[in-house]
Structure formats: structure tokens, C-alpha cells
Design a protein around this motif. Structure first.
Motif, PDB file in Angstrom:
ATOM      1  N   GLY A 129       0.791  -1.224   0.000  1.00 14.12           N
ATOM      2  CA  GLY A 129       0.000   0.000   0.000  1.00 14.12           C
ATOM      3  C   GLY A 129       0.821   1.270   0.000  1.00 14.12           C
ATOM      4  N   MET A 130       1.949   1.264  -0.712  1.00 10.11           N
ATOM      5  CA  MET A 130       2.806   2.471  -0.809  1.00 10.11           C
ATOM      6  C   MET A 130       2.186   3.408  -1.834  1.00 10.11           C
ATOM      7  N   ALA A 131       1.795   4.589  -1.395  1.00 10.54           N
ATOM      8  CA  ALA A 131       1.144   5.529  -2.321  1.00 10.54           C
ATOM      9  C   ALA A 131       1.356   6.959  -1.869  1.00 10.54           C
ATOM     10  N   THR A 132       1.655   7.812  -2.834  1.00  7.28           N
ATOM     11  CA  THR A 132       1.771   9.261  -2.597  1.00  7.28           C
ATOM     12  C   THR A 132       0.727   9.963  -3.470  1.00  7.28           C
ATOM     13  N   HIS A 133       0.038  10.937  -2.897  1.00 14.75           N
ATOM     14  CA  HIS A 133      -0.939  11.726  -3.663  1.00 14.75           C
ATOM     15  C   HIS A 133      -0.237  12.310  -4.896  1.00 14.75           C
ATOM     16  N   HIS A 181       3.975  13.897  -5.717  1.00 16.52           N
ATOM     17  CA  HIS A 181       4.999  12.954  -6.205  1.00 16.52           C
ATOM     18  C   HIS A 181       6.345  13.649  -6.346  1.00 16.52           C
ATOM     19  N   GLY A 182       7.408  12.873  -6.130  1.00 18.92           N
ATOM     20  CA  GLY A 182       8.759  13.360  -6.420  1.00 18.92           C
ATOM     21  C   GLY A 182       9.285  14.385  -5.433  1.00 18.92           C
ATOM     22  N   LYS A 183       8.625  14.510  -4.285  1.00 18.53           N
ATOM     23  CA  LYS A 183       9.063  15.497  -3.289  1.00 18.53           C
ATOM     24  C   LYS A 183       9.711  14.838  -2.074  1.00 18.53           C
ATOM     25  N   GLY A 184       9.911  13.528  -2.155  1.00 19.23           N
ATOM     26  CA  GLY A 184      10.645  12.850  -1.085  1.00 19.23           C
ATOM     27  C   GLY A 184       9.782  12.237   0.003  1.00 19.23           C
ATOM     28  N   TYR A 185       8.452  12.336  -0.114  1.00 22.38           N
ATOM     29  CA  TYR A 185       7.604  11.819   0.973  1.00 22.38           C
ATOM     30  C   TYR A 185       7.613  10.295   1.040  1.00 22.38           C
ATOM     31  N   GLY A 186       7.565   9.631  -0.108  1.00 22.48           N
ATOM     32  CA  GLY A 186       7.630   8.166  -0.111  1.00 22.48           C
ATOM     33  C   GLY A 186       8.944   7.687   0.501  1.00 22.48           C
ATOM     34  N   THR A 187      10.026   8.334   0.132  1.00 24.16           N
ATOM     35  CA  THR A 187      11.344   7.991   0.685  1.00 24.16           C
ATOM     36  C   THR A 187      11.353   8.160   2.200  1.00 24.16           C
ATOM     37  N   GLN A 188      10.766   9.253   2.682  1.00 21.82           N
ATOM     38  CA  GLN A 188      10.733   9.476   4.137  1.00 21.82           C
ATOM     39  C   GLN A 188      10.032   8.330   4.860  1.00 21.82           C
ATOM     40  N   LYS A 225      14.543   1.059  -6.347  1.00 18.66           N
ATOM     41  CA  LYS A 225      15.987   0.925  -6.602  1.00 18.66           C
ATOM     42  C   LYS A 225      16.750   2.082  -5.972  1.00 18.66           C
ATOM     43  N   LYS A 226      16.176   3.289  -6.026  1.00 19.92           N
ATOM     44  CA  LYS A 226      16.840   4.442  -5.398  1.00 19.92           C
ATOM     45  C   LYS A 226      16.977   4.255  -3.898  1.00 19.92           C
ATOM     46  N   LEU A 227      16.081   3.446  -3.323  1.00 15.08           N
ATOM     47  CA  LEU A 227      16.130   3.168  -1.880  1.00 15.08           C
ATOM     48  C   LEU A 227      16.970   1.925  -1.565  1.00 15.08           C
TER      49      LEU A 227
END
Ligand SMILES: CC(C)(COP(=O)(O)OP(=O)(O)OC[C@H]1O[C@@H](n2cnc3c(N)ncnc32)[C@H](O)[C@@H]1OP(=O)(O)O)[C@@H](O)C(=O)NCCC(=O)NCCS
Length: 141
Positions: free
Chosen positions: A69-73, A77-84, A114-116
Motif C-alpha cells: 500500500g505504498m502511495a503518494t498523492h 509525487h517526487g518530493k521525497g515523501y515516499g522515501t521518508q 531501486k533508489k532506496l
């Protein structure tokens, strides 16, 4: 800011981002009462979610956790929230003695994982109704 949230709080973003606006009750995972759910907030708005629960990936042995259930509005996107969220979870799981984290990664999201530093651990396969995926994992101990 990243913090733990309730399973029910994940449902609107799960539905909108991952399930094509399915009714919220159809976006519940059978495992939602296990593990934990994380949310990233901008002011008071929940913009990114992820769910983590104990489940081994057979080829990697015991001590595993699974990410779903990994999801960003889309507006965030692309602002680092998923990574956090992933980094917060990995720190927590490392402190808990968990060995590795794995997920069914949508092929379209491979670059994010992959970036993670997640590694591909399967051939590509199709999840019916959703599309192509790879299993990916990251060692955390
Ligand atoms: C995949 C997803 C969760 C990433 O969340 P996010 O908050 O946008 O991710 P981040 O901003 O932390 O991205 C980190 C890096 O990965 C990259 N990235 C993000 N999504 C990517 C994707 N789908 N493919 C390739 N790279 C991606 C970002 O550009 C960023 O790169 P940078 O560090 O060079 O700037 C988000 O795009 C999403 O919700 N997608 C739709 C649903 C989905 O596919 N979920 C995953 C299901 S397995």
C-alpha cells in the motif's frame, strides 16, 4: 512529518492512488490489524502512506516484514515523501531486530525502490487486475 496512523486513515489514498477509486471497504488488507501504518503529512494533509506487517518471503528466510500500500498523492509525487516513509520504517524495523523488508513492487515503480537500495528478487509476474510486478527486498540488519 512522518507518524504512525490508523489503518482506516490509509484507505482514501489507497483507493485513489492504487485501486482506481474502489469503495474504501474494498481497499482493506486482510493483514491491516497487524504491523503498522505510516503517513507523511504536509501541514495537516496526509500525502503519502505505507503499510508494514510481519511476513516472510520464502527464499529469504525468517525475520521478514512486508511493505504494502505504498502511495503518494499525485500532487506530491517526487518530493521525497515516499522515501521518508520507507526510511522511517527501516530505522524502526532495524531497532526491532527485523532482518529484511520486501514488497511486490509494481514494475512502474521499480526506479523508486531501486533508489532506496531495494534489490529485485524475482522474475517479473502479473498481479491480476493490477499489472506487472517484481518482488523486491532490502536487508536491514
Ligand atoms: C511510487 C511512489 C509511491 C513514489 O512516491 P514519491 O513520494 O513520489 O517518491 P519520492 O519523492 O520519495 O521519490 C524518490 C525518488 O524516486 C523517484 N521516483 C519516484 N517514483 C518513481 C517511479 N515510479 N519510477 C522511477 N522513479 C521514481 C523520484 O523521482 C525520486 O528521485 P530523486 O531522488 O532523483 O529525486 C509514487 O510515485 C506513487 O504513489 N505512485 C503510484 C502508486 C505506486 O506505484 N505505488 C507503488 C506500488 S508498488
Amino acid at each position: 512529518m512522518v507518524k504512525q496512523i490508523l489503518a482506516g486513515e490509509t484507505l482514501p489514498l489507497r483507493s485513489a492512488v492504487l485501486r482506481n477509486n474502489l469503495p474504501l471497504e474494498e481497499c482493506v488488507f486482510e493483514t491491516d490489524s497487524q504491523g503498522f501504518h505510516l503517513g507523511a503529512f504536509v501541514d495537516d494533509k496526509l500525502v503519502s502512506i505505507a503499510t508494514f506487517f510481519p511476513e516472510d518471503y520464502s527464499e529469504l528466510g525468517h525475520g521478514g516484514y512486508r511493505l504494502r500500500g505504498m502511495a503518494t498523492h499525485p500532487n506530491y509525487h517526487g518530493k521525497g515523501y515516499g522515501t521518508q516513509l520507507i526510511q522511517f520504517a527501516i530505522n524502526h524495523l532495524r531497532n526491532e531486530g527485523i532482518s529484511y523488508l520486501w514488497c511486490n513492487a509494481r514494475s512502474t515503480a521499480l526506479g523508486f525502490y531501486k533508489k532506496l537500495n531495494f534489490m529485485v528478487v524475482s522474475d517479473e509476474f502479473i498481479v491480476p487486475g493490477i499489472g506487472p510486478h517484481f518482488n523486491m527486498s532490502i536487508q536491514i540488519q
